[in-house]
Write an enzyme that holds these catalytic residues in place. Sequence first.
Site, PDB file in Angstrom:
ATOM      1  N   HIS A 181      -6.292  -5.936 -13.171  1.00  0.00           N
ATOM      2  CA  HIS A 181      -5.663  -7.175 -11.998  1.00  0.00           C
ATOM      3  C   HIS A 181      -4.845  -7.971 -12.839  1.00  0.00           C
ATOM      4  O   HIS A 181      -4.663  -8.340 -13.996  1.00  0.00           O
ATOM      5  CB  HIS A 181      -7.019  -8.026 -11.644  1.00  0.00           C
ATOM      6  CG  HIS A 181      -6.671  -8.878 -10.458  1.00  0.00           C
ATOM      7  ND1 HIS A 181      -5.644  -9.886 -10.349  1.00  0.00           N
ATOM      8  CD2 HIS A 181      -7.027  -8.736  -9.099  1.00  0.00           C
ATOM      9  CE1 HIS A 181      -5.513 -10.515  -9.231  1.00  0.00           C
ATOM     10  NE2 HIS A 181      -6.791  -9.822  -8.353  1.00  0.00           N
ATOM     11  N   ASP A 197     -12.668  -5.141  -5.849  1.00  0.00           N
ATOM     12  CA  ASP A 197     -12.649  -4.076  -4.794  1.00  0.00           C
ATOM     13  C   ASP A 197     -13.526  -2.865  -5.303  1.00  0.00           C
ATOM     14  O   ASP A 197     -14.003  -2.112  -4.308  1.00  0.00           O
ATOM     15  CB  ASP A 197     -11.066  -3.394  -4.720  1.00  0.00           C
ATOM     16  CG  ASP A 197      -9.987  -4.375  -4.052  1.00  0.00           C
ATOM     17  OD1 ASP A 197     -10.399  -5.053  -3.122  1.00  0.00           O
ATOM     18  OD2 ASP A 197      -9.081  -4.623  -4.674  1.00  0.00           O
TER      19      ASP A 197
END
Length: 372
Positions: free
Chosen positions: A257, A308
Amino acid sequence: MTVTRGLEGVVATTSSISSIIDDTLTYVGYNIDDLAVNASFEEVIYLLWHRKLPTLSELEELNQQLAENADLPKEVLDHFSMYPIEKVHPMAALRTAVSLLGLYDEEADKMDPEANYRKAIRLQAKIPTIVTAFARIRKGLAPVSPRKDLSFAANFLYMLSGEEPKEIAVEAFNKALVLHADHELNASTFTARVCVATLSDIYSGITAAIGALKGPLHGGANEAVMKMLSEIGSIENTESYIREKLANKEKIMGFGHRVYQNGDPRAKHLRLMSEKLTKLTGEPQWYKMSTRIEEIVTGEKNLPPNVDFYSASVYHSLGIDHDLFTPIFAVSRTSGWLAHILEQYENNRLIRPRADYIGPGMQRYIPIVQRG
Protein backbone atom coordinates in the site's frame (compact mmCIF):
# COMPACT_ATOMS: atom_id res chain seq x y z
CA MET A 1 8.34 23.08 -11.12
CA THR A 2 8.86 20.02 -8.93
CA VAL A 3 6.96 17.05 -10.40
CA THR A 4 5.56 14.37 -8.12
CA ARG A 5 4.05 11.62 -10.23
CA GLY A 6 0.82 10.28 -8.79
CA LEU A 7 0.92 13.19 -6.29
CA GLU A 8 2.65 10.81 -3.87
CA GLY A 9 3.36 12.57 -0.59
CA VAL A 10 1.76 15.82 -1.76
CA VAL A 11 -0.50 17.43 0.87
CA ALA A 12 -3.46 18.82 -1.07
CA THR A 13 -5.80 19.97 1.69
CA THR A 14 -6.59 19.91 5.39
CA SER A 15 -9.25 17.56 6.76
CA SER A 16 -10.72 16.54 10.09
CA ILE A 17 -12.22 13.26 8.85
CA SER A 18 -9.50 10.59 8.89
CA SER A 19 -5.73 10.34 9.21
CA ILE A 20 -2.92 7.91 8.50
CA ILE A 21 0.05 8.64 10.74
CA ASP A 22 2.86 6.15 11.47
CA ASP A 23 0.82 3.31 9.92
CA THR A 24 -2.13 4.06 12.22
CA LEU A 25 -5.52 4.78 10.65
CA THR A 26 -7.98 6.86 12.64
CA TYR A 27 -11.47 8.20 11.95
CA VAL A 28 -11.81 11.58 13.67
CA GLY A 29 -9.09 10.51 16.11
CA TYR A 30 -10.56 7.05 16.88
CA ASN A 31 -8.17 4.19 16.12
CA ILE A 32 -9.52 1.83 13.46
CA ASP A 33 -8.79 -1.14 15.76
CA ASP A 34 -11.10 0.33 18.41
CA LEU A 35 -13.87 1.00 15.90
CA ALA A 36 -13.56 -2.36 14.10
CA VAL A 37 -14.06 -4.22 17.36
CA ASN A 38 -16.74 -2.03 18.96
CA ALA A 39 -18.62 0.21 16.51
CA SER A 40 -21.60 -0.33 14.25
CA PHE A 41 -21.32 0.99 10.72
CA GLU A 42 -24.16 3.42 11.47
CA GLU A 43 -22.09 4.90 14.32
CA VAL A 44 -19.18 5.32 11.91
CA ILE A 45 -21.38 7.10 9.36
CA TYR A 46 -22.44 9.55 12.07
CA LEU A 47 -18.85 9.94 13.27
CA LEU A 48 -17.53 10.79 9.80
CA TRP A 49 -20.34 13.23 9.04
CA HIS A 50 -20.55 14.96 12.44
CA ARG A 51 -16.99 14.45 13.81
CA LYS A 52 -18.31 12.82 16.98
CA LEU A 53 -19.86 9.53 18.01
CA PRO A 54 -23.64 9.73 18.30
CA THR A 55 -25.72 9.59 21.45
CA LEU A 56 -28.41 6.91 21.55
CA SER A 57 -31.09 9.33 20.36
CA GLU A 58 -28.85 10.67 17.57
CA LEU A 59 -28.12 7.14 16.39
CA GLU A 60 -31.80 6.21 16.47
CA GLU A 61 -32.61 9.29 14.40
CA LEU A 62 -29.94 8.40 11.82
CA ASN A 63 -31.17 4.80 11.65
CA GLN A 64 -34.70 6.03 11.08
CA GLN A 65 -33.59 8.45 8.35
CA LEU A 66 -31.65 5.72 6.55
CA ALA A 67 -34.54 3.27 6.81
CA GLU A 68 -37.06 5.79 5.48
CA ASN A 69 -34.90 6.60 2.44
CA ALA A 70 -33.70 3.13 1.40
CA ASP A 71 -36.31 2.45 -1.30
CA LEU A 72 -35.45 3.23 -4.91
CA PRO A 73 -37.56 5.15 -7.40
CA LYS A 74 -39.42 2.72 -9.67
CA GLU A 75 -37.74 4.36 -12.67
CA VAL A 76 -34.30 3.28 -11.42
CA LEU A 77 -35.42 -0.31 -10.88
CA ASP A 78 -37.04 -0.37 -14.31
CA HIS A 79 -33.87 1.04 -15.85
CA PHE A 80 -31.91 -2.08 -14.86
CA SER A 81 -33.90 -4.06 -17.43
CA MET A 82 -32.37 -1.87 -20.15
CA TYR A 83 -28.78 -2.81 -19.21
CA PRO A 84 -26.97 -5.57 -21.15
CA ILE A 85 -27.23 -7.79 -18.08
CA GLU A 86 -24.96 -10.57 -19.37
CA LYS A 87 -22.08 -8.18 -20.04
CA VAL A 88 -22.32 -5.24 -17.66
CA HIS A 89 -20.15 -5.19 -14.53
CA PRO A 90 -22.05 -4.29 -11.33
CA MET A 91 -19.75 -1.29 -10.83
CA ALA A 92 -20.82 0.10 -14.20
CA ALA A 93 -24.45 -0.51 -13.25
CA LEU A 94 -23.91 1.23 -9.89
CA ARG A 95 -22.20 4.21 -11.52
CA THR A 96 -25.08 4.63 -13.98
CA ALA A 97 -27.82 4.13 -11.37
CA VAL A 98 -26.35 6.71 -8.98
CA SER A 99 -26.17 9.26 -11.76
CA LEU A 100 -29.77 8.38 -12.68
CA LEU A 101 -30.88 8.88 -9.06
CA GLY A 102 -30.03 12.54 -9.35
CA LEU A 103 -32.73 12.98 -11.98
CA TYR A 104 -35.41 11.96 -9.48
CA ASP A 105 -34.22 14.09 -6.56
CA GLU A 106 -35.99 17.45 -6.49
CA GLU A 107 -33.16 18.85 -4.37
CA ALA A 108 -30.37 17.58 -6.64
CA ASP A 109 -29.14 21.08 -7.49
CA LYS A 110 -29.91 22.78 -4.16
CA MET A 111 -26.58 23.58 -2.55
CA ASP A 112 -27.41 24.81 0.95
CA PRO A 113 -25.94 22.68 3.78
CA GLU A 114 -29.30 21.33 4.93
CA ALA A 115 -30.24 20.13 1.43
CA ASN A 116 -26.82 18.59 0.93
CA TYR A 117 -27.13 16.68 4.20
CA ARG A 118 -30.56 15.36 3.21
CA LYS A 119 -29.10 14.19 -0.10
CA ALA A 120 -26.24 12.50 1.76
CA ILE A 121 -28.79 10.53 3.79
CA ARG A 122 -30.67 9.52 0.66
CA LEU A 123 -27.54 8.40 -1.15
CA GLN A 124 -26.14 6.42 1.76
CA ALA A 125 -29.51 4.72 2.24
CA LYS A 126 -30.04 3.86 -1.44
CA ILE A 127 -26.57 2.63 -2.45
CA PRO A 128 -27.02 -0.84 -0.88
CA THR A 129 -30.49 -1.13 -2.40
CA ILE A 130 -29.04 -0.41 -5.85
CA VAL A 131 -26.32 -3.05 -5.49
CA THR A 132 -28.61 -5.78 -4.16
CA ALA A 133 -31.47 -5.02 -6.58
CA PHE A 134 -29.16 -5.22 -9.60
CA ALA A 135 -27.55 -8.41 -8.25
CA ARG A 136 -30.95 -10.08 -8.10
CA ILE A 137 -32.48 -8.68 -11.30
CA ARG A 138 -29.56 -9.93 -13.40
CA LYS A 139 -30.34 -13.45 -12.14
CA GLY A 140 -34.00 -13.13 -13.00
CA LEU A 141 -35.02 -12.64 -9.36
CA ALA A 142 -37.25 -9.93 -7.96
CA PRO A 143 -35.57 -7.25 -5.81
CA VAL A 144 -36.07 -7.62 -2.06
CA SER A 145 -37.41 -4.50 -0.36
CA PRO A 146 -35.34 -3.12 2.54
CA ARG A 147 -36.55 -3.76 6.09
CA LYS A 148 -36.70 -1.02 8.70
CA ASP A 149 -36.01 -3.37 11.63
CA LEU A 150 -32.58 -4.57 10.49
CA SER A 151 -29.17 -2.96 10.88
CA PHE A 152 -27.39 -1.55 7.83
CA ALA A 153 -25.18 -4.64 7.51
CA ALA A 154 -28.00 -7.12 8.12
CA ASN A 155 -30.30 -5.32 5.71
CA PHE A 156 -27.77 -5.54 2.88
CA LEU A 157 -27.32 -9.28 3.32
CA TYR A 158 -31.08 -9.73 3.62
CA MET A 159 -31.80 -7.77 0.43
CA LEU A 160 -29.12 -9.76 -1.40
CA SER A 161 -30.32 -13.25 -0.44
CA GLY A 162 -33.93 -12.76 0.65
CA GLU A 163 -33.12 -14.52 3.92
CA GLU A 164 -32.35 -13.01 7.32
CA PRO A 165 -28.59 -13.45 7.83
CA LYS A 166 -26.88 -15.26 10.70
CA GLU A 167 -25.26 -13.27 13.47
CA ILE A 168 -21.70 -14.21 12.45
CA ALA A 169 -22.40 -13.01 8.89
CA VAL A 170 -23.73 -9.67 10.15
CA GLU A 171 -20.70 -9.28 12.44
CA ALA A 172 -18.29 -9.95 9.57
CA PHE A 173 -20.07 -7.67 7.14
CA ASN A 174 -20.42 -4.83 9.66
CA LYS A 175 -16.69 -5.10 10.39
CA ALA A 176 -15.88 -4.92 6.67
CA LEU A 177 -18.08 -1.83 6.27
CA VAL A 178 -16.38 -0.10 9.20
CA LEU A 179 -12.90 -0.90 7.88
CA HIS A 180 -13.63 0.41 4.37
CA ALA A 181 -15.56 3.54 5.37
CA ASP A 182 -12.81 6.12 4.83
CA HIS A 183 -9.12 6.29 4.03
CA GLU A 184 -7.96 9.90 3.83
CA LEU A 185 -7.32 11.22 0.27
CA ASN A 186 -7.42 7.92 -1.61
CA ALA A 187 -7.99 8.06 -5.38
CA SER A 188 -11.80 7.92 -5.32
CA THR A 189 -12.15 10.38 -2.45
CA PHE A 190 -9.82 12.83 -4.14
CA THR A 191 -11.84 12.40 -7.34
CA ALA A 192 -15.04 13.23 -5.46
CA ARG A 193 -13.49 16.35 -3.94
CA VAL A 194 -12.08 17.53 -7.28
CA CYS A 195 -15.52 17.10 -8.83
CA VAL A 196 -17.53 18.99 -6.22
CA ALA A 197 -14.85 21.68 -5.86
CA THR A 198 -16.32 23.04 -9.10
CA LEU A 199 -19.57 23.34 -7.10
CA SER A 200 -21.04 20.42 -8.98
CA ASP A 201 -23.73 18.47 -7.10
CA ILE A 202 -23.39 15.52 -4.71
CA TYR A 203 -24.69 13.01 -7.27
CA SER A 204 -21.94 14.04 -9.68
CA GLY A 205 -19.34 13.72 -6.91
CA ILE A 206 -20.41 10.19 -5.92
CA THR A 207 -20.70 9.11 -9.56
CA ALA A 208 -17.15 10.34 -10.20
CA ALA A 209 -15.89 8.54 -7.10
CA ILE A 210 -17.49 5.27 -8.19
CA GLY A 211 -15.77 5.62 -11.55
CA ALA A 212 -12.39 5.93 -9.81
CA LEU A 213 -13.09 3.04 -7.44
CA LYS A 214 -13.93 0.76 -10.38
CA GLY A 215 -10.28 0.42 -11.37
CA PRO A 216 -8.30 -2.69 -10.33
CA LEU A 217 -5.58 -0.56 -8.73
CA HIS A 218 -8.16 0.78 -6.27
CA GLY A 219 -11.43 -0.95 -5.41
CA GLY A 220 -11.17 -3.79 -7.90
CA ALA A 221 -8.29 -5.45 -6.08
CA ASN A 222 -10.42 -7.72 -3.85
CA GLU A 223 -12.24 -9.16 -6.86
CA ALA A 224 -8.84 -9.84 -8.46
CA VAL A 225 -7.68 -11.58 -5.26
CA MET A 226 -10.62 -14.00 -5.36
CA LYS A 227 -9.98 -14.66 -9.05
CA MET A 228 -6.40 -15.57 -8.14
CA LEU A 229 -7.50 -17.87 -5.31
CA SER A 230 -9.97 -19.59 -7.64
CA GLU A 231 -7.24 -20.10 -10.25
CA ILE A 232 -4.91 -21.64 -7.66
CA GLY A 233 -7.68 -23.96 -6.52
CA SER A 234 -5.91 -25.77 -3.66
CA ILE A 235 -3.28 -25.33 -1.00
CA GLU A 236 -1.03 -27.79 -2.88
CA ASN A 237 -0.88 -25.50 -5.93
CA THR A 238 -0.32 -22.30 -3.98
CA GLU A 239 3.46 -22.15 -3.73
CA SER A 240 4.23 -23.00 -7.36
CA TYR A 241 1.59 -20.57 -8.63
CA ILE A 242 2.83 -17.63 -6.56
CA ARG A 243 6.52 -18.29 -7.12
CA GLU A 244 5.93 -18.43 -10.87
CA LYS A 245 4.12 -15.07 -10.68
CA LEU A 246 6.99 -13.58 -8.70
CA ALA A 247 9.58 -14.99 -11.10
CA ASN A 248 7.72 -13.37 -14.00
CA LYS A 249 7.56 -10.10 -12.03
CA GLU A 250 3.75 -10.16 -12.14
CA LYS A 251 1.79 -8.13 -9.60
CA ILE A 252 0.17 -10.10 -6.77
CA MET A 253 -3.06 -8.28 -6.01
CA GLY A 254 -3.90 -7.45 -2.40
CA PHE A 255 -0.35 -6.71 -1.25
CA GLY A 256 1.39 -3.48 -0.37
CA HIS A 257 0.00 0.00 0.00
CA ARG A 258 1.37 3.38 -0.96
CA VAL A 259 0.78 5.00 2.45
CA TYR A 260 1.71 2.12 4.80
CA GLN A 261 5.31 1.14 5.45
CA ASN A 262 4.74 -1.77 7.84
CA GLY A 263 1.37 -3.12 6.78
CA ASP A 264 -2.26 -2.11 6.47
CA PRO A 265 -3.76 -2.02 10.01
CA ARG A 266 -7.17 -3.07 8.66
CA ALA A 267 -6.00 -6.38 7.22
CA LYS A 268 -5.68 -8.26 10.52
CA HIS A 269 -9.37 -7.84 11.36
CA LEU A 270 -10.50 -9.39 8.09
CA ARG A 271 -7.85 -12.10 8.45
CA LEU A 272 -9.53 -13.23 11.67
CA MET A 273 -12.99 -13.10 10.08
CA SER A 274 -11.72 -15.09 7.10
CA GLU A 275 -10.44 -17.82 9.41
CA LYS A 276 -13.77 -17.98 11.26
CA LEU A 277 -16.03 -17.88 8.23
CA THR A 278 -14.12 -20.31 6.01
CA LYS A 279 -14.10 -22.83 8.86
CA LEU A 280 -17.82 -22.28 9.43
CA THR A 281 -18.67 -22.78 5.75
CA GLY A 282 -16.51 -25.88 5.47
CA GLU A 283 -14.09 -24.24 3.03
CA PRO A 284 -10.97 -23.60 5.13
CA GLN A 285 -8.81 -23.92 2.01
CA TRP A 286 -9.47 -20.27 1.09
CA TYR A 287 -8.01 -19.07 4.37
CA LYS A 288 -5.13 -21.56 4.27
CA MET A 289 -4.25 -20.58 0.71
CA SER A 290 -4.39 -16.91 1.68
CA THR A 291 -2.07 -17.31 4.65
CA ARG A 292 0.41 -19.30 2.54
CA ILE A 293 0.36 -16.59 -0.13
CA GLU A 294 0.95 -14.01 2.59
CA GLU A 295 3.96 -15.96 3.90
CA ILE A 296 5.54 -16.19 0.45
CA VAL A 297 4.89 -12.65 -0.79
CA THR A 298 5.75 -10.95 2.50
CA GLY A 299 8.84 -13.11 2.86
CA GLU A 300 10.05 -12.59 -0.70
CA LYS A 301 8.98 -9.01 -1.37
CA ASN A 302 8.52 -7.59 2.14
CA LEU A 303 4.97 -6.61 1.10
CA PRO A 304 2.31 -7.23 3.78
CA PRO A 305 -1.33 -7.77 2.75
CA ASN A 306 -3.71 -4.83 2.53
CA VAL A 307 -7.40 -4.66 3.40
CA ASP A 308 -8.42 -6.11 0.02
CA PHE A 309 -6.56 -9.39 0.45
CA TYR A 310 -8.60 -11.05 3.20
CA SER A 311 -11.83 -9.25 2.37
CA ALA A 312 -11.99 -11.46 -0.73
CA SER A 313 -12.33 -14.74 1.19
CA VAL A 314 -14.65 -13.07 3.74
CA TYR A 315 -17.11 -11.96 1.05
CA HIS A 316 -16.84 -15.31 -0.75
CA SER A 317 -17.69 -17.10 2.50
CA LEU A 318 -20.77 -14.91 2.86
CA GLY A 319 -21.99 -16.27 -0.48
CA ILE A 320 -21.48 -12.99 -2.33
CA ASP A 321 -20.79 -13.04 -6.08
CA HIS A 322 -17.20 -12.10 -6.77
CA ASP A 323 -18.02 -9.19 -9.06
CA LEU A 324 -20.03 -7.60 -6.22
CA PHE A 325 -16.93 -7.18 -4.04
CA THR A 326 -16.08 -3.72 -5.40
CA PRO A 327 -19.70 -2.45 -5.26
CA ILE A 328 -19.70 -3.50 -1.59
CA PHE A 329 -16.56 -1.40 -1.14
CA ALA A 330 -18.59 1.48 -2.61
CA VAL A 331 -21.50 0.83 -0.22
CA SER A 332 -19.12 1.44 2.67
CA ARG A 333 -16.89 4.13 1.16
CA THR A 334 -19.92 6.25 0.24
CA SER A 335 -19.95 7.29 3.90
CA GLY A 336 -16.42 8.65 3.59
CA TRP A 337 -17.01 10.18 0.17
CA LEU A 338 -20.02 12.05 1.49
CA ALA A 339 -18.09 13.25 4.54
CA HIS A 340 -15.36 14.65 2.29
CA ILE A 341 -17.84 16.19 -0.15
CA LEU A 342 -19.63 17.99 2.69
CA GLU A 343 -16.27 19.12 4.09
CA GLN A 344 -15.19 20.38 0.65
CA TYR A 345 -18.37 22.44 0.33
CA GLU A 346 -17.76 23.99 3.78
CA ASN A 347 -14.46 25.61 2.78
CA ASN A 348 -14.30 25.24 -0.97
CA ARG A 349 -11.49 26.15 -3.31
CA LEU A 350 -11.32 24.95 -6.89
CA ILE A 351 -8.72 22.15 -7.20
CA ARG A 352 -6.57 23.01 -10.18
CA PRO A 353 -2.98 21.67 -10.19
CA ARG A 354 -0.39 22.36 -12.91
CA ALA A 355 1.47 20.05 -15.27
CA ASP A 356 5.14 20.24 -16.21
CA TYR A 357 5.05 20.47 -20.01
CA ILE A 358 7.59 18.17 -21.74
CA GLY A 359 6.32 18.38 -25.34
CA PRO A 360 7.87 20.18 -28.34
CA GLY A 361 8.95 23.80 -28.11
CA MET A 362 7.34 26.75 -29.92
CA GLN A 363 6.12 25.63 -33.35
CA ARG A 364 4.70 27.52 -36.33
CA TYR A 365 1.46 26.60 -38.05
CA ILE A 366 1.98 25.31 -41.61
CA PRO A 367 -0.98 25.29 -44.03
CA ILE A 368 -2.13 21.76 -44.79
CA VAL A 369 -1.21 21.96 -48.49
CA GLN A 370 2.43 22.64 -47.53
CA ARG A 371 2.76 19.75 -45.08
CA GLY A 372 4.80 16.82 -46.35
